[in-house]
Motif scaffolding. Structure first.
Motif, PDB file in Angstrom:
ATOM      1  N   UNK A 433     -49.078  -0.835  25.186  1.00 36.48           N
ATOM      2  CA  UNK A 433     -49.487  -1.788  24.169  1.00 36.48           C
ATOM      3  C   UNK A 433     -50.037  -1.144  22.928  1.00 36.48           C
ATOM      4  N   UNK A 434     -50.598  -2.013  22.068  1.00 37.59           N
ATOM      5  CA  UNK A 434     -51.271  -1.554  20.863  1.00 37.59           C
ATOM      6  C   UNK A 434     -52.624  -2.265  20.793  1.00 37.59           C
ATOM      7  N   UNK A 435     -53.456  -1.860  19.870  1.00 37.28           N
ATOM      8  CA  UNK A 435     -54.767  -2.480  19.696  1.00 37.28           C
ATOM      9  C   UNK A 435     -55.603  -2.359  20.961  1.00 37.28           C
ATOM     10  N   UNK A 436     -56.278  -3.449  21.341  1.00 41.71           N
ATOM     11  CA  UNK A 436     -57.142  -3.420  22.530  1.00 41.71           C
ATOM     12  C   UNK A 436     -56.350  -3.295  23.828  1.00 41.71           C
ATOM     13  N   UNK A 437     -55.016  -3.331  23.740  1.00 42.24           N
ATOM     14  CA  UNK A 437     -54.200  -3.133  24.947  1.00 42.24           C
ATOM     15  C   UNK A 437     -53.936  -1.652  25.207  1.00 42.24           C
ATOM     16  N   UNK A 438     -54.436  -0.791  24.321  1.00 45.97           N
ATOM     17  CA  UNK A 438     -54.356   0.649  24.586  1.00 45.97           C
ATOM     18  C   UNK A 438     -53.261   1.363  23.833  1.00 45.97           C
ATOM     19  N   UNK A 439     -52.971   2.587  24.279  1.00 47.20           N
ATOM     20  CA  UNK A 439     -51.927   3.387  23.630  1.00 47.20           C
ATOM     21  C   UNK A 439     -51.350   4.381  24.616  1.00 47.20           C
ATOM     22  N   UNK A 440     -50.201   4.937  24.224  1.00 50.10           N
ATOM     23  CA  UNK A 440     -49.452   5.800  25.143  1.00 50.10           C
ATOM     24  C   UNK A 440     -48.462   4.932  25.895  1.00 50.10           C
ATOM     25  N   UNK A 441     -47.479   5.560  26.499  1.00 49.23           N
ATOM     26  CA  UNK A 441     -46.431   4.807  27.184  1.00 49.23           C
ATOM     27  C   UNK A 441     -46.128   5.396  28.555  1.00 49.23           C
ATOM     28  N   UNK A 442     -46.001   4.490  29.551  1.00 49.83           N
ATOM     29  CA  UNK A 442     -45.462   4.895  30.848  1.00 49.83           C
ATOM     30  C   UNK A 442     -44.031   4.360  30.923  1.00 49.83           C
ATOM     31  N   UNK A 443     -43.293   4.750  31.933  1.00 51.30           N
ATOM     32  CA  UNK A 443     -41.893   4.328  32.177  1.00 51.30           C
ATOM     33  C   UNK A 443     -40.946   4.937  31.118  1.00 51.30           C
ATOM     34  N   UNK A 444     -39.676   5.046  31.532  1.00 55.42           N
ATOM     35  CA  UNK A 444     -38.646   5.530  30.616  1.00 55.42           C
ATOM     36  C   UNK A 444     -38.842   7.003  30.261  1.00 55.42           C
ATOM     37  N   UNK A 445     -37.989   7.477  29.365  1.00 55.63           N
ATOM     38  CA  UNK A 445     -38.079   8.891  28.964  1.00 55.63           C
ATOM     39  C   UNK A 445     -39.403   9.184  28.274  1.00 55.63           C
TER      40      UNK A 445
END
Ligand code: NAD
Length: 506
Positions: A433-445
């Motif tokens: 997510x973005x904002x208060x949902x956080x940052x960085x990504x799991x899943x996929x490449x």
């Protein structure tokens, strides 16, 4: 909390449906966490040097061993978290999907890439990806297996070791996975579990790990980031959400209603990507509400085969009750369920209308089986209200031809079009997510590369008469550089020719 600490050094995991204690686990100290991280470091050194093929072989064995025990693991999930059997089995299946996908894509995602060298044309430039070392994974209770596995599988496949701190409400599932890992990986310390509550998590965030992958609330995420900052440990934060759904006038109303009901109520609404609020065009509002209510009335709460299980934590029941009472006090209409339909850890699915953004149920994460439906006059109003949130995790749009264009206007990490939550089930799509949902990504490449360090290499292929990386320059070098700046970036011929080529390419 469902699992009050029973003694100074152990905590109990209880079944939220019955109150029965299922097991107890140690509350690990900072010293124990540090020792686990040190062991993981040794395992990481070997694991990181293995070939992708060798790692794949062990990860496949790990996946198959979990699959072989799927029934037992799902049963434990059901008892420890409260979710119905079908949802527990679905969670095991989704977690395995990520183990499989991460294993399959790691080599491609980490393949070195050649890139252009710009004005240093005599160089070969390349980017390569390398394992970070030890990843600390801190998980929540709502999807005790699927959510942490979204980090664990990708971290392991990228060549890292993992130390996992599960939620104090659901530690037994994690210990079961650790047991399988010890049996299937040649390195028994490759995936370790440290149990305990917030203090154990804080110890992991402060430990000598190379990255923290945290999933939980925004408030705890901030504390994790603060603790990790002591060592400048990078963090990946998967936090809460207040996911909106937009239903436009030309949407398939039956499908939209079915998706809203599932999206809001699956896992008893305790999903970070739950549908937490719906904005429906006034032209179809009443029809949509009628369809939703009809479908919700068919749902069964409780029992092994119910659609909705017990809420995992009494603390969450208190939050849901507060949001419902606040909404009712401010004029919301209760069509099903409601604050009076809460009994112990069970909340009847609640549909609300006449809701607006003065109400907590439309602005704060409710994390319960609640479906508030707001009437809007236009798509513009719906988009404006959908984006009126500090969170930005998932979202969904039901509409005709304009659906994709509406989706692109939503300020969110992920959107499902004419569907709900689908982005979470497509393992190639990065999740976050973005904002208060956080940052960085799991899943996929992206999820693989999140657990790597990027290395840039500039390799001189041949020498040029002009060597910029030297103090030994001719006297007229400043004049030459002035000429080069004009030629390359200013009004010089080379620069102008570049502009023309760019225009022609458009
Ligand atoms: P939480 O923040 O209470 O706890 C999460 C984890 O952090 C637990 O393991 C807990 O023991 C640990 N913890 C607590 N204090 C800590 C501290 N000071 N330092 C380090 N660790 C600490 O969250 P929760 O209630 O378990 O989970 C629900 C939340 O998680 C919701 O907000 C939900 O939206 C979010 N969530 C997000 C995602 C996502 O992928 N974005 C997925 C699932 C859940």
């Amino acid at each position: 909390m469902a699992t009050a600490t029973q003694s100074t050094d152990r905590l109990s995991s209880t079944n939220p449906a019955t109150g029965e204690v299922i097991g107890t686990v140690p509350i690990m100290t900072a010293a124990e966490v540090d020792a686990a991280v040190a062991r993981a470091r040794v395992a990481a050194e070997t694991w990181s040097t293995r070939s992708f093929a060798a790692r794949t072989e062990e990860l496949v064995a790990f996946r198959k061993a979990i699959a072989a025990e799927a029934t037992e693991i799902a049963d434990l999930l059901h008892r420890e978290n409260g979710k119905p059997e079908l949802e527990a089995l679905t969670e095991v299946m989704m977690a395995l999907g990520h183990v499989q996908h991460a294993t399959a894509i790691a080599e491609k995602a980490m393949a070195p890439r050649k890139v252009g060298a710009g004005i240093l044309a005599n160089f070969r430039a390349s980017i390569s990806y390398h394992p970070l070392g030890v990843i600390g994974v801190i998980g929540p209770w709502n999807y005790p297996l699927f959510t942490p596995m979204g980090s664990i599988a990708y971290a392991l496949a990228a060549g890292n070791a993992v130390v996992w701190k599960p939620s104090e409400l659901t530690p037994l599932v994690a210990l079961e996975i650790e047991r399988i890992a010890k049996r299937t990986f040649a390195l028994p310390d490759l995936l370790q579990v440290v149990t305990g509550a917030g203090a154990t998590g804080a110890a992991l965030a402060k430990a000598a790990v190379d990255k923290i992958a945290f999933t939980g609330s925004a408030a705890t995420g901030k504390r994790v980031m603060q603790a990790a900052s002591e060592r400048l440990t990078p963090v990946l934060l998967e936090l809460g959400g207040k996911d909106p759904m937009i239903v436009d006038a030309d949407a398939d109303i039956a499908k939209a209603a079915e998706a809203a009901v599932y999206g809001a109520l699956t896992n008893a609404g305790q999903a970070c990507i739950s549908v937490e609020r719906v904005y429906v065009n006034e032209a179809v509002h009443d029809q949509f509400v009628e369809e939703v209510v009809r479908q919700v009335r068919d749902l069964k709460v409780g029992g092994d085969d119910g659609h909705l299980g017990a809420m995992t934590s009494p603390a969450q029941v208190t939050i849901v009750r507060d949001h419902l009472e606040d909404a009712v006090a401010k004029g919301a209409k209760v069509l099903t369920g409601g604050p009076d339909a809460i009994a112990g850890n069970y909340i009847q699915p609640t549909v609300l209308t006449n809701v607006d953004h003065r109400m907590k149920v439309m602005t704060e994460e409710t994390f319960g089986p609640v479906l508030p439906i707001a009437k809007v006059r236009s798509v513009d109003e719906a988009v404006k209200l959908a984006n009126d949130s500090n969170y930005g995790l998932g979202s969904s749009v039901f509409a005709g031809k304009a659906a994709r264009a509406i989706a692109d206007r939503l300020r969110a990490g992920m959107t499902s079009v004419n569907s709900v939550m689908a982005f979470a089930g497509i393992p190639t799509l990065p999740f976050g997510g973005i904002g208060d949902s956080g940052f960085g990504r799991i899943h996929g490449e992206e999820g693989i590369r999140e657990f790597t360090r990027i290395k840039s290499t500039a390799e001189q292929a041949f020498s040029l008469p002009l060597n910029m990386m030297s103090f030994r320059q001719p006297k007229d070098m400043p004049t030459k550089l002035r000429g080069m700046i004009k030629q390359l970036y200013g009004e010089g011929l080379v620069s102008r020719a570049g502009d023309v080529i760019r225009k022609l390419r458009k």
